[in-house]
Write a protein that holds these residues in place. Sequence first.
Motif, PDB file in Angstrom:
ATOM      1  N   LEU A   1       0.827  -1.208   0.000  1.00 44.19           N
ATOM      2  CA  LEU A   1       0.000   0.000   0.000  1.00 44.19           C
ATOM      3  C   LEU A   1       0.861   1.258   0.000  1.00 44.19           C
ATOM      4  N   THR A   2       2.001   1.205   0.677  1.00 44.95           N
ATOM      5  CA  THR A   2       2.927   2.338   0.666  1.00 44.95           C
ATOM      6  C   THR A   2       3.445   2.597  -0.746  1.00 44.95           C
ATOM      7  N   VAL A   3       3.772   1.511  -1.450  1.00 49.30           N
ATOM      8  CA  VAL A   3       4.228   1.635  -2.842  1.00 49.30           C
ATOM      9  C   VAL A   3       3.130   2.254  -3.705  1.00 49.30           C
ATOM     10  N   LEU A   4       1.887   1.806  -3.515  1.00 51.55           N
ATOM     11  CA  LEU A   4       0.778   2.335  -4.322  1.00 51.55           C
ATOM     12  C   LEU A   4       0.541   3.817  -4.037  1.00 51.55           C
ATOM     13  N   VAL A   5       0.622   4.208  -2.775  1.00 54.57           N
ATOM     14  CA  VAL A   5       0.452   5.628  -2.434  1.00 54.57           C
ATOM     15  C   VAL A   5       1.571   6.454  -3.072  1.00 54.57           C
ATOM     16  N   ALA A   6       2.801   5.940  -3.014  1.00 50.39           N
ATOM     17  CA  ALA A   6       3.926   6.654  -3.603  1.00 50.39           C
ATOM     18  C   ALA A   6       3.719   6.874  -5.096  1.00 50.39           C
ATOM     19  N   PHE A   7       3.221   5.840  -5.780  1.00 49.31           N
ATOM     20  CA  PHE A   7       3.059   5.986  -7.225  1.00 49.31           C
ATOM     21  C   PHE A   7       1.785   6.740  -7.598  1.00 49.31           C
ATOM     22  N   SER A   8       0.843   6.849  -6.676  1.00 50.39           N
ATOM     23  CA  SER A   8      -0.273   7.765  -6.929  1.00 50.39           C
ATOM     24  C   SER A   8       0.251   9.195  -6.985  1.00 50.39           C
ATOM     25  N   ILE A   9       1.244   9.491  -6.144  1.00 50.45           N
ATOM     26  CA  ILE A   9       1.874  10.812  -6.153  1.00 50.45           C
ATOM     27  C   ILE A   9       2.682  11.007  -7.434  1.00 50.45           C
ATOM     28  N   VAL A  10       3.376   9.957  -7.865  1.00 49.67           N
ATOM     29  CA  VAL A  10       4.144  10.033  -9.118  1.00 49.67           C
ATOM     30  C   VAL A  10       3.217  10.351 -10.292  1.00 49.67           C
ATOM     31  N   GLY A  11       2.080   9.648 -10.364  1.00 50.59           N
ATOM     32  CA  GLY A  11       1.140   9.902 -11.451  1.00 50.59           C
ATOM     33  C   GLY A  11       0.607  11.316 -11.432  1.00 50.59           C
ATOM     34  N   ASP A  12       0.284  11.797 -10.246  1.00 54.15           N
ATOM     35  CA  ASP A  12      -0.226  13.159 -10.089  1.00 54.15           C
ATOM     36  C   ASP A  12       0.816  14.185 -10.514  1.00 54.15           C
ATOM     37  N   LEU A  13       2.049  14.023 -10.034  1.00 49.30           N
ATOM     38  CA  LEU A  13       3.111  14.969 -10.365  1.00 49.30           C
ATOM     39  C   LEU A  13       3.494  14.897 -11.839  1.00 49.30           C
ATOM     40  N   PHE A  14       3.443  13.692 -12.414  1.00 48.04           N
ATOM     41  CA  PHE A  14       3.775  13.544 -13.832  1.00 48.04           C
ATOM     42  C   PHE A  14       2.822  14.384 -14.681  1.00 48.04           C
TER      43      PHE A  14
END
Length: 273
Positions: free
Chosen positions: A218-231
């Motif tokens: 879940l930590t990995v998924l939250v991190a990549f939700s941020i990556v998608g948003d910032l991208f």
Amino acid sequence: MLKTRVVTAVVLLAVLLPVTLFAPVSAFGALIALVVVLAAWEWARLLKFEGVGAVAYAVLAALALGASLRLGTGWRAVRPLLEAAAVFWVLVGPFVLLRKPVLSQGAWRLFLSVAGLVAFVACWHALVVARTLGVSFVLSVLLVVWLADIGAYFAGKAFGKHKLAPAISPGKTWEGAVGGWLAVLVIASVAIAAHLFEPTLFSTLGTKVGWLRAFVVLTVLVAFSIVGDLFESMLKRQAGVKDSSGLLPGHGGVLDRIDALLPVLPLAMLLIG
């Protein structure tokens, strides 16, 4: 503006919720296909494909989605596609955010044109596979992104001091990111402990890998939700626009609403696969 946002949100919920909760998977897939094609049109515009070019890209995305159906919609059939999308987000996403290349020119524009098709088609397949596992399951996957976003907003408002990516999205803070992460872990803990609405992403992870590893996933998924948003924020900043489009009055564009889901969906389905 607030009235417009509320009206748009009510209309979206009136369409999306009944289809997600009660419609057959085929109807759900058709609705998500429309969402994906509209998002592809916005992606092309952010890459500075103007007018007919952006429409042609959206049509190409629809054709790519149609062609991918020949593979089937089961887990084994779509796994290579999900893996390709995951590789893009895990390797290219952080690289772009760190190095900040110009994305709408030259080789990067061509690469993102192709990668975008993979990302959108993989997003569709991941959602459909999740929906076949149950309404509660697909909602729990979406809930990870929603909780991370809502938690980040309120934590950032209350405690935000240290900028997360000031050159890309000045409003985001580390405190907000941590708040979103904690919100996801708290709800996941409650869902796993109380066996709520099973099957969910949380209960599936808890059963397959245990609590501790579930929290890591879940930590990995939250991190990549941020990556998608910032991208997407970086794409918009380089394109000189505030929103990906005006398709959703008061809310911006379709891509603005699903940017965090693009990496999370294929990663989530692979990590439980």
